[in-house]
Design an enzyme around this catalytic site. Structure first.
Site, mmCIF file in Angstrom:
data_model
loop_
_atom_site.group_PDB
_atom_site.id
_atom_site.type_symbol
_atom_site.label_atom_id
_atom_site.label_comp_id
_atom_site.label_asym_id
_atom_site.label_seq_id
_atom_site.Cartn_x
_atom_site.Cartn_y
_atom_site.Cartn_z
ATOM 1 N N ILE A 52 0.816 -1.230 0.000
ATOM 2 C CA ILE A 52 0.000 0.000 0.000
ATOM 3 C C ILE A 52 0.843 1.272 0.000
ATOM 4 O O ILE A 52 0.335 2.347 -0.292
ATOM 5 C CB ILE A 52 -1.040 0.081 1.146
ATOM 6 C CG1 ILE A 52 -0.389 -0.035 2.510
ATOM 7 C CG2 ILE A 52 -2.144 -0.922 0.978
ATOM 8 C CD1 ILE A 52 -1.335 0.457 3.597
ATOM 9 N N THR A 117 -7.644 -0.792 17.178
ATOM 10 C CA THR A 117 -7.264 -1.723 18.246
ATOM 11 C C THR A 117 -7.474 -1.146 19.644
ATOM 12 O O THR A 117 -7.390 0.073 19.842
ATOM 13 C CB THR A 117 -5.762 -2.105 18.081
ATOM 14 O OG1 THR A 117 -5.303 -2.752 19.267
ATOM 15 C CG2 THR A 117 -4.885 -0.882 17.867
ATOM 16 N N TYR A 141 2.833 0.392 18.309
ATOM 17 C CA TYR A 141 1.730 -0.198 17.546
ATOM 18 C C TYR A 141 0.434 0.597 17.779
ATOM 19 O O TYR A 141 -0.208 1.064 16.839
ATOM 20 C CB TYR A 141 1.547 -1.678 17.941
ATOM 21 C CG TYR A 141 0.259 -2.247 17.445
ATOM 22 C CD1 TYR A 141 -0.041 -2.253 16.084
ATOM 23 C CD2 TYR A 141 -0.692 -2.769 18.330
ATOM 24 C CE1 TYR A 141 -1.256 -2.756 15.616
ATOM 25 C CE2 TYR A 141 -1.892 -3.273 17.879
ATOM 26 C CZ TYR A 141 -2.165 -3.269 16.523
ATOM 27 O OH TYR A 141 -3.362 -3.756 16.068
ATOM 28 N N LYS A 145 -1.678 3.203 15.137
ATOM 29 C CA LYS A 145 -3.102 3.035 14.789
ATOM 30 C C LYS A 145 -3.921 4.264 15.208
ATOM 31 O O LYS A 145 -4.857 4.646 14.506
ATOM 32 C CB LYS A 145 -3.649 1.775 15.455
ATOM 33 C CG LYS A 145 -3.091 0.498 14.836
ATOM 34 C CD LYS A 145 -4.087 -0.113 13.873
ATOM 35 C CE LYS A 145 -3.481 -1.189 13.013
ATOM 36 N NZ LYS A 145 -4.459 -2.105 12.445
ATOM 37 N N ASN A 170 -9.281 -9.045 21.652
ATOM 38 C CA ASN A 170 -8.501 -10.203 21.199
ATOM 39 C C ASN A 170 -9.317 -11.066 20.252
ATOM 40 O O ASN A 170 -10.461 -11.393 20.552
ATOM 41 C CB ASN A 170 -8.014 -11.007 22.400
ATOM 42 C CG ASN A 170 -6.906 -10.272 23.121
ATOM 43 O OD1 ASN A 170 -7.122 -9.200 23.672
ATOM 44 N ND2 ASN A 170 -5.709 -10.809 23.068
HETATM 45 N N1 UDP Z 1 0.104 -14.840 26.538
HETATM 46 C C1 UDP Z 1 0.711 -15.815 27.333
HETATM 47 N N2 UDP Z 1 1.553 -16.703 26.745
HETATM 48 C C2 UDP Z 1 1.834 -16.692 25.405
HETATM 49 C C3 UDP Z 1 1.209 -15.711 24.608
HETATM 50 C C4 UDP Z 1 0.353 -14.790 25.201
HETATM 51 O O1 UDP Z 1 0.502 -15.867 28.550
HETATM 52 O O2 UDP Z 1 2.630 -17.525 24.947
HETATM 53 C C5 UDP Z 1 -0.845 -13.894 27.160
HETATM 54 C C6 UDP Z 1 -0.473 -12.427 27.037
HETATM 55 O O3 UDP Z 1 0.326 -12.009 28.091
HETATM 56 C C7 UDP Z 1 -1.848 -11.763 27.032
HETATM 57 C C8 UDP Z 1 -2.770 -12.798 26.395
HETATM 58 O O4 UDP Z 1 -2.066 -14.033 26.478
HETATM 59 O O5 UDP Z 1 -2.337 -11.596 28.341
HETATM 60 C C9 UDP Z 1 -3.094 -12.480 24.956
HETATM 61 O O6 UDP Z 1 -1.891 -12.247 24.257
HETATM 62 P P1 UDP Z 1 -1.827 -12.186 22.675
HETATM 63 O O7 UDP Z 1 -0.385 -12.011 22.306
HETATM 64 O O8 UDP Z 1 -2.570 -13.350 22.109
HETATM 65 O O9 UDP Z 1 -2.674 -10.905 22.290
HETATM 66 P P2 UDP Z 1 -2.502 -9.345 22.671
HETATM 67 O O10 UDP Z 1 -3.363 -9.177 23.900
HETATM 68 O O11 UDP Z 1 -1.063 -9.044 22.878
HETATM 69 O O12 UDP Z 1 -3.073 -8.659 21.482
#
Ligand code: UDP
Length: 331
Positions: A52, A117, A141, A145, A170
């Site tokens: 883009i 987000t 990030y 956004k 999420n």
């Molecule tokens: N998380 C975790 N272990 C992992 C990956 C993520 O405990 O291997 C936790 C992270 O700390 C958060 C939640 O899972 O509380 C969601 O994380 P993710 O990276 O999926 O999404 P985000 O909230 O960063 O967009």
């Protein structure tokens, strides 16, 4: 008239393409395939491998296709990566939006639905979070956004480009036939990592921190099914087609689940006794992020079909069992 899906080869974008096609829409996809997968794009959609930020190539797509509205998923989205490489995020995400809005203006395209987000809020001042709550991002990030939202607002006042920003919490799950799903390289998201452990591709899931200010000490997030999320974009396109004013909506389920509860739900969904260990906190993680998505429900008429995380995880597991290593074309 076609809907242009930018980033349509990515996880959420590819589900959006499928839902638009289900509705009988003509769909054009633009993706640079840096993170996306060509195999994720439904064959009925027209595909252009274009970045883009390449104004000339993007203009050629608008020249060839009769674009009515744009849905914009083409952005980087990993918080720790953005902290390490902020300029990469301001370049691809924020500067990419400048090019996109210029081309939309040149071709008189006046409607855009944008993937925003919860990270634009930073550390929330209220739980659940409302759209009117302060936006003070705590990482590049979220900042990139938020800047994109602000650019659209000014483009609206100057050029009458109407926009809807959908602020995701999420996202998890996969389309129910298991043909497309989540496949990032490297994977950082909770649900696919838990399922890698369930599939025996990693020994255990590391739960990041058990000393958060939450009932069980693990941090709490609000998980939405990817198809419900895509459907909110379709409602947002309808909202703009009706001539409504620009707006922002949170997309969440309003129910929070801790990391530990997610592991437990995944054990039930898969029937596998997934091993979990507690590790250190991941920097930049707030205790709780839960959306108030009343506005999306009342104004857009959004009604998510998935209301429990076990069912969401089951759809992700279906994709995982059918495609243990994700897309064959992965780089
Ligand atoms: N998380 C975790 N272990 C992992 C990956 C993520 O405990 O291997 C936790 C992270 O700390 C958060 C939640 O899972 O509380 C969601 O994380 P993710 O990276 O999926 O999404 P985000 O909230 O960063 O967009």
């Amino acid at each position: 008239m076609s809907v242009l899906v930018l980033g349509g080869a990515g996880y959420i974008g590819s589900h959006m393409v499928r839902r638009l096609l289900d509705q009988g829409q003509d769909v054009v996809v633009v993706d640079n395939l840096v993170k996306g997968h060509r195999a994720a794009v439904a064959p009925e959609a027209k595909f252009y491998q274009v970045d883009i930020r390449d104004k000339q190539a993007l203009s050629e797509v608008f020249e060839k296709e009769n674009i009515d509205a744009v849905v914009h998923f083409a952005a980087f989205s990993i918080v720790p990566e953005s902290v390490a490489e902020p300029l990469m995020y301001f370049d691809n995400n924020t500067a990419g939006m400048v090019t996109l809005l210029e081309v939309m203006k040149d071709f008189d395209v006046k409607k855009i639905v944008f993937s925003s987000t919860a990270a634009t809020y930073g550390n929330p001042v209220n739980i659940p979070i409302k759209e009117t709550d302060p936006q003070n991002p705590i990482n590049p990030y979220g900042e990139s956004k938020l800047m994109m939202e602000k650019m659209m607002a000014w483009a609206d006042s100057a050029y009458d480009i109407k926009w809807v920003a959908l602020r995701y919490f999420n996202v998890a799950g996969a389309i129910e036939d298991g043909s497309i799903g989540e496949d990032h390289g490297p994977e950082t998201h909770l649900v696919p990592i838990i399922l890698q452990a369930a599939a025996g591709q990693r020994e255990y899931i590391e739960m990041f921190g058990d000393d958060y200010k939450t009932p069980d000490g693990f941090n709490v997030r609000d998980y939405v099914h990817v198809v419900d999320l895509a459907d909110a974009h379709i409602l947002a396109l309808d909202y703009l087609a009706k001539g409504n004013k620009s707006a922002q909506f949170n997309l969440g389920s309003a129910t929070g689940f801790s990391v530990k509860e997610m592991v437990e739900a995944a054990r039930e969904a898969t029937g596998v006794n997934i091993e979990a260990k507690v590790g250190p906190r991941r920097p930049g993680d707030p205790d709780i992020l839960v959306a108030d998505s009343t506005q999306a429900r009342e104004v857009l008429g959004w009604q998510p079909k998935f209301d429990n995380v076990k069912d969401i995880i089951k759809t992700a597991w279906n994709w995982k069992e059918k495609h243990p290593n994700g897309y064959d074309d992965r780089k």
